[in-house]
Design a protein around this motif. Structure first.
Motif, PDB file in Angstrom:
ATOM      1  N   LEU A  80       0.829  -1.199   0.000  1.00 58.05           N
ATOM      2  CA  LEU A  80       0.000   0.000   0.000  1.00 58.05           C
ATOM      3  C   LEU A  80       0.869   1.256   0.000  1.00 58.05           C
ATOM      4  N   ILE A  81       2.103   1.115   0.502  1.00 64.45           N
ATOM      5  CA  ILE A  81       3.093   2.181   0.435  1.00 64.45           C
ATOM      6  C   ILE A  81       4.424   1.538   0.065  1.00 64.45           C
ATOM      7  N   ALA A  82       5.414   2.356  -0.265  1.00 63.44           N
ATOM      8  CA  ALA A  82       6.724   1.821  -0.637  1.00 63.44           C
ATOM      9  C   ALA A  82       7.823   2.723  -0.093  1.00 63.44           C
ATOM     10  N   GLU A  83       8.959   2.114   0.218  1.00 60.84           N
ATOM     11  CA  GLU A  83      10.102   2.895   0.674  1.00 60.84           C
ATOM     12  C   GLU A  83      10.723   3.626  -0.495  1.00 60.84           C
ATOM     13  N   ILE A  84      11.170   4.863  -0.251  1.00 62.49           N
ATOM     14  CA  ILE A  84      11.916   5.638  -1.250  1.00 62.49           C
ATOM     15  C   ILE A  84      13.390   5.403  -0.953  1.00 62.49           C
ATOM     16  N   GLU A  85      13.951   4.405  -1.580  1.00 56.86           N
ATOM     17  CA  GLU A  85      15.296   3.962  -1.219  1.00 56.86           C
ATOM     18  C   GLU A  85      16.348   5.033  -1.437  1.00 56.86           C
ATOM     19  N   GLU A  86      16.200   5.854  -2.484  1.00 61.54           N
ATOM     20  CA  GLU A  86      17.218   6.865  -2.769  1.00 61.54           C
ATOM     21  C   GLU A  86      17.233   7.980  -1.720  1.00 61.54           C
ATOM     22  N   ARG A  87      16.163   8.123  -0.946  1.00 64.85           N
ATOM     23  CA  ARG A  87      16.115   9.148   0.100  1.00 64.85           C
ATOM     24  C   ARG A  87      16.393   8.560   1.478  1.00 64.85           C
TER      25      ARG A  87
END
Length: 210
Positions: A80-87
């Motif tokens: 339902l959500i996702a991690e913003i890996e680059e941040r």
């Protein structure tokens, strides 16, 4: 057909959200997620602001970072959500809402506990929607045009009903905005559509538009 937009949809030239079929086993996990008020608040917050870290979410919701971090990970497990890996750096993880249309097909085969979860999800939605209707009517005169209420009845074939639903989804897409990119002066609006056969068991009041 039960179709629901759990997160705000992208608008303009952006592609439409992915349509995701909710299977029987998924229903138990979704009920656990949606019945938790902190997780509902997180989904709402990310749908409004687009991106946030656990510290920002915790501050906005009045929760500890440990609590929000736990619930963020659980919501990510459900996609339902996702991690913003680059941040994300070290222990500071950033998250974004995922544009997903959740679809539950009619006649889905379920076990007894999956069916129970589906009924409980329906009860959660119904309670929320009934409260919205009461607020819409009660606050109609004072809303300065923000509250719109329309009721209608007409004859349609099953094919026309399907076409109507598709056009409704397209209309929502036309007016929606991306999380964190809402037009100035806009407000979060609750929009609901229910289409079902009315076989005359109870004579309804005349159709109206208000």
């Amino acid at each position: 057909m039960i179709a629901e937009n759990l997160c705000t949809m992208l608008a303009g030239m952006v592609e439409r959200p992915e349509t995701r079929v909710l299977t029987g086993p998924d229903l138990k996990a979704f009920y656990k997620a949606l019945s938790n008020p902190v997780r509902r608040d997180i989904l709402s917050y990310l749908g409004e602001h687009g991106e946030a870290n656990s510290t920002g979410v915790a501050k906005a919701l009045g929760e500890s970072t440990g609590t929000t971090s736990y619930h963020l990970r659980k919501l990510a497990d459900l996609k339902l959500i996702a991690e913003i890996e680059e941040r994300s750096t070290g222990r500071e993880r950033w998250w974004k809402s995922l544009m997903t249309n959740i679809f539950t097909p009619p006649g889905l085969e379920m076990t007894a506990d999956e069916r129970e979860a589906a009924v409980k999800i329906g009860a959660l939605k119904m309670t929320h929607d009934l409260n919205l209707v009461v607020r819409a009517y009660a606050g109609y005169d004072a809303s300065a045009g923000w509250n719109q209420i329309y009721r209608a009845g007409l004859r349609m074939t099953k094919e026309q009903v399907a076409s109507f639903a598709e056009e409704y989804q397209a209309l929502l897409h036309k007016y929606a905005s991306a999380p964190g990119e809402h037009p100035p002066g806009s407000r979060r609006m609750a929009v609901r559509l229910v289409v079902l056969p009315d076989d005359g068991r109870d004579a309804p009041p005349p159709a109206d538009g208000a």
